[in-house]
Write a protein that holds these residues in place. Structure first.
Motif, mmCIF file in Angstrom:
data_model
loop_
_atom_site.group_PDB
_atom_site.id
_atom_site.type_symbol
_atom_site.label_atom_id
_atom_site.label_comp_id
_atom_site.label_asym_id
_atom_site.label_seq_id
_atom_site.Cartn_x
_atom_site.Cartn_y
_atom_site.Cartn_z
ATOM 1 N N PHE A 37 -5.058 0.699 -13.157
ATOM 2 C CA PHE A 37 -5.759 1.996 -13.172
ATOM 3 C C PHE A 37 -4.735 3.303 -13.480
ATOM 4 C CE2 PHE A 37 -7.781 -0.474 -9.282
ATOM 5 C CZ PHE A 37 -8.860 -0.629 -10.151
ATOM 6 N N ARG A 38 -3.287 3.080 -13.204
ATOM 7 C CA ARG A 38 -2.448 4.118 -13.419
ATOM 8 C C ARG A 38 -2.402 4.024 -14.885
ATOM 9 N NH1 ARG A 38 0.584 2.910 -9.918
ATOM 10 N NH2 ARG A 38 1.937 1.516 -11.118
ATOM 11 N N LYS A 39 -2.245 3.085 -15.723
ATOM 12 C CA LYS A 39 -2.192 3.021 -16.991
ATOM 13 C C LYS A 39 -3.412 3.509 -17.728
ATOM 14 C CE LYS A 39 -1.440 -0.455 -20.687
ATOM 15 N NZ LYS A 39 -1.372 -2.156 -21.313
ATOM 16 N N ASN A 40 -4.340 3.282 -17.287
ATOM 17 C CA ASN A 40 -5.856 3.774 -17.889
ATOM 18 C C ASN A 40 -6.060 5.216 -17.245
ATOM 19 O OD1 ASN A 40 -5.991 1.476 -19.465
ATOM 20 N ND2 ASN A 40 -7.217 0.574 -17.977
ATOM 21 N N LYS A 41 -5.279 6.072 -16.577
ATOM 22 C CA LYS A 41 -5.413 7.126 -15.884
ATOM 23 C C LYS A 41 -6.747 7.290 -15.154
ATOM 24 C CE LYS A 41 -2.662 9.338 -19.576
ATOM 25 N NZ LYS A 41 -2.726 10.349 -20.456
ATOM 26 N N ILE A 42 -6.810 6.024 -14.397
ATOM 27 C CA ILE A 42 -8.008 6.292 -13.542
ATOM 28 C C ILE A 42 -7.363 6.337 -12.019
ATOM 29 C CG2 ILE A 42 -10.005 4.757 -12.576
ATOM 30 C CD1 ILE A 42 -10.078 3.232 -15.286
ATOM 31 N N THR A 43 -8.282 7.315 -11.462
ATOM 32 C CA THR A 43 -7.754 7.430 -9.981
ATOM 33 C C THR A 43 -8.968 7.258 -9.020
ATOM 34 O OG1 THR A 43 -6.174 9.306 -10.514
ATOM 35 C CG2 THR A 43 -6.957 9.202 -8.345
ATOM 36 N N PRO A 44 -8.516 6.211 -8.072
ATOM 37 C CA PRO A 44 -9.544 5.856 -7.228
ATOM 38 C C PRO A 44 -9.961 6.953 -6.420
ATOM 39 C CG PRO A 44 -8.074 4.067 -7.505
ATOM 40 C CD PRO A 44 -7.516 5.219 -8.048
ATOM 41 N N LEU A 45 -11.116 7.267 -5.879
ATOM 42 C CA LEU A 45 -11.535 8.577 -5.205
ATOM 43 C C LEU A 45 -12.469 7.928 -3.878
ATOM 44 C CD1 LEU A 45 -13.032 10.643 -7.979
ATOM 45 C CD2 LEU A 45 -10.902 10.657 -7.098
ATOM 46 N N VAL A 46 -12.245 8.645 -2.959
ATOM 47 C CA VAL A 46 -13.302 8.438 -1.874
ATOM 48 C C VAL A 46 -14.668 8.595 -2.540
ATOM 49 C CG1 VAL A 46 -14.193 9.704 0.517
ATOM 50 C CG2 VAL A 46 -11.634 9.461 0.100
ATOM 51 N N GLY A 47 -15.557 7.489 -1.684
ATOM 52 C CA GLY A 47 -16.847 7.352 -2.224
ATOM 53 C C GLY A 47 -17.010 6.474 -3.220
ATOM 54 N N ASP A 48 -15.771 5.828 -3.906
ATOM 55 C CA ASP A 48 -15.894 4.987 -4.908
ATOM 56 C C ASP A 48 -16.292 3.435 -4.231
ATOM 57 O OD1 ASP A 48 -15.176 5.621 -7.540
ATOM 58 O OD2 ASP A 48 -13.082 5.647 -7.008
ATOM 59 N N TYR A 49 -17.087 2.750 -4.788
ATOM 60 C CA TYR A 49 -17.308 1.450 -4.568
ATOM 61 C C TYR A 49 -16.540 0.549 -5.381
ATOM 62 C CZ TYR A 49 -21.821 3.230 -2.350
ATOM 63 O OH TYR A 49 -22.733 4.052 -1.495
ATOM 64 N N VAL A 50 -15.975 -0.249 -4.625
ATOM 65 C CA VAL A 50 -15.021 -0.910 -5.271
ATOM 66 C C VAL A 50 -15.031 -2.516 -4.961
ATOM 67 C CG1 VAL A 50 -13.141 0.747 -5.256
ATOM 68 C CG2 VAL A 50 -13.180 -0.801 -3.347
ATOM 69 N N VAL A 51 -14.155 -3.348 -5.981
ATOM 70 C CA VAL A 51 -13.874 -4.807 -5.624
ATOM 71 C C VAL A 51 -12.364 -4.789 -5.280
ATOM 72 C CG1 VAL A 51 -13.911 -7.240 -6.518
ATOM 73 C CG2 VAL A 51 -15.579 -5.548 -7.242
ATOM 74 N N TYR A 52 -12.181 -5.613 -4.306
ATOM 75 C CA TYR A 52 -10.835 -5.749 -3.833
ATOM 76 C C TYR A 52 -10.217 -7.296 -3.407
ATOM 77 C CZ TYR A 52 -12.032 -5.952 1.034
ATOM 78 O OH TYR A 52 -12.762 -6.303 2.183
ATOM 79 N N ASN A 57 -5.798 -9.548 6.814
ATOM 80 C CA ASN A 57 -6.838 -8.980 7.533
ATOM 81 C C ASN A 57 -6.602 -7.578 7.633
ATOM 82 O OD1 ASN A 57 -8.470 -11.322 8.054
ATOM 83 N ND2 ASN A 57 -7.343 -11.401 10.067
ATOM 84 N N LYS A 58 -5.532 -6.910 6.873
ATOM 85 C CA LYS A 58 -5.438 -5.705 7.054
ATOM 86 C C LYS A 58 -5.035 -4.785 5.589
ATOM 87 C CE LYS A 58 -4.068 -5.476 11.761
ATOM 88 N NZ LYS A 58 -2.712 -5.012 12.952
ATOM 89 N N GLU A 59 -4.514 -5.928 4.596
ATOM 90 C CA GLU A 59 -3.872 -5.223 3.544
ATOM 91 C C GLU A 59 -4.428 -5.787 2.271
ATOM 92 O OE1 GLU A 59 0.224 -3.553 4.847
ATOM 93 O OE2 GLU A 59 0.223 -5.710 4.296
ATOM 94 N N GLY A 60 -4.609 -5.141 1.052
ATOM 95 C CA GLY A 60 -4.826 -5.806 -0.280
ATOM 96 C C GLY A 60 -4.761 -4.814 -1.422
ATOM 97 N N TYR A 61 -5.540 -5.207 -2.427
ATOM 98 C CA TYR A 61 -5.348 -4.495 -3.673
ATOM 99 C C TYR A 61 -6.748 -4.312 -4.235
ATOM 100 C CZ TYR A 61 -0.215 -5.300 -3.869
ATOM 101 O OH TYR A 61 1.002 -5.219 -3.744
ATOM 102 N N LEU A 62 -6.852 -3.015 -4.980
ATOM 103 C CA LEU A 62 -8.067 -2.749 -5.544
ATOM 104 C C LEU A 62 -8.040 -3.441 -6.980
ATOM 105 C CD1 LEU A 62 -8.408 1.017 -5.022
ATOM 106 C CD2 LEU A 62 -9.304 -0.755 -3.586
#
Length: 230
Positions: A37-52, A57-62
């Motif tokens: 995401f950083r490489k492609n200059k994409i910033t996740p935003l509040v409101g984004d629908y994502v796959v993670y 049960n508490k942590e993960g990666y987008l």
């Protein structure tokens, strides 16, 4: 892979409300974005629908960000249906120039605007009262929904509530003018009970900054088949 919606962004962490079909209980996973995401200059935003991908049960990666319907820079949010533009009648003074800028911004992003003028109870002279009411009528004649609100009049606040049903709503405006709506969200009878509520707080402004403004985007409490941001 599980899917969800980002409900808070803070210090490089993205808090995802799990919306997978096999998720029986509401849970929020603290995620970091992948390096791509950083490489492609994409910033996740509040409101984004994502796959993670959840590590536990508490942590993960987008892993993936779904296509957005729209996006705002300030506040940094996306996939918004409508915007409540909150401006005070006084303290600070009502500004048609600033309101018009907000209207252009949200409509350019295919977001339905609703105008809310607060602090009507603080008007001290009849001239100002008539001037604000005249402005409100002008915007109504153009086709906008306009609400004049007061902390002393609960009905003036609850009139806006039906707009929120099944909508993702952002609250935006000058600093120091929207606290009335935020403070009433949990009041009995105000129509704000038990809502899933987003709020995107604007940074402090250099001139006359009010107390209680924030600098991050988050969800603040509450599933009324709609989302709110302010």
């Amino acid at each position: 892979m599980p899917e969800g919606k980002i409900i808070k962004a803070l210090s490089g962490f993205y808090y995802v409300l799990d919306e997978s079909e096999d998720s029986n209980n509401e849970k929020v996973i603290q995620c970091r974005g992948r390096g791509i995401f950083r490489k492609n200059k994409i910033t996740p935003l509040v409101g984004d629908y994502v796959v993670y991908q959840a590590e536990n049960n508490k942590e993960g990666y987008l892993l993936e960000i779904k296509e957005r319907t729209n996006e705002l820079i300030r506040p940094p949010i996306c996939n918004v249906d409508q915007a409540v533009l909150v401006f005070s009648a006084v303290q600070p003074s009502f500004s048609t120039a600033l309101l018009d800028r907000f209207l252009v911004l949200v409509e350019a992003n295919d977001i339905q605007p609703i105008i809310c003028i607060t602090k009507m109870d603080l008007i001290e002279d009849q001239h100002t009262q008539k001037r604000i009411q005249a402005y409100a009528e002008d915007y109504r004649n153009i086709g906008y929904d306009v609400y004049l609100t007061s902390s002393m009049d609960q009905d003036s606040l609850t009139e806006i509530v039906p707009h929120f049903r099944d909508k993702t709503t952002v609250f935006a405006g000058q600093s120091g003018v929207g606290e009335i709506l935020a403070s009433q969200r949990d009041q009995p009878g105000a129509g704000f009970e038990n809502k899933r509520n987003f709020r995107a707080f604007r940074p402090r402004e250099a001139h006359n900054p009010p107390c209680g403004t924030y600098t991050h985007v988050r969800r603040s409490g509450c599933g009324y088949a709609g989302f709110q941001l302010s």
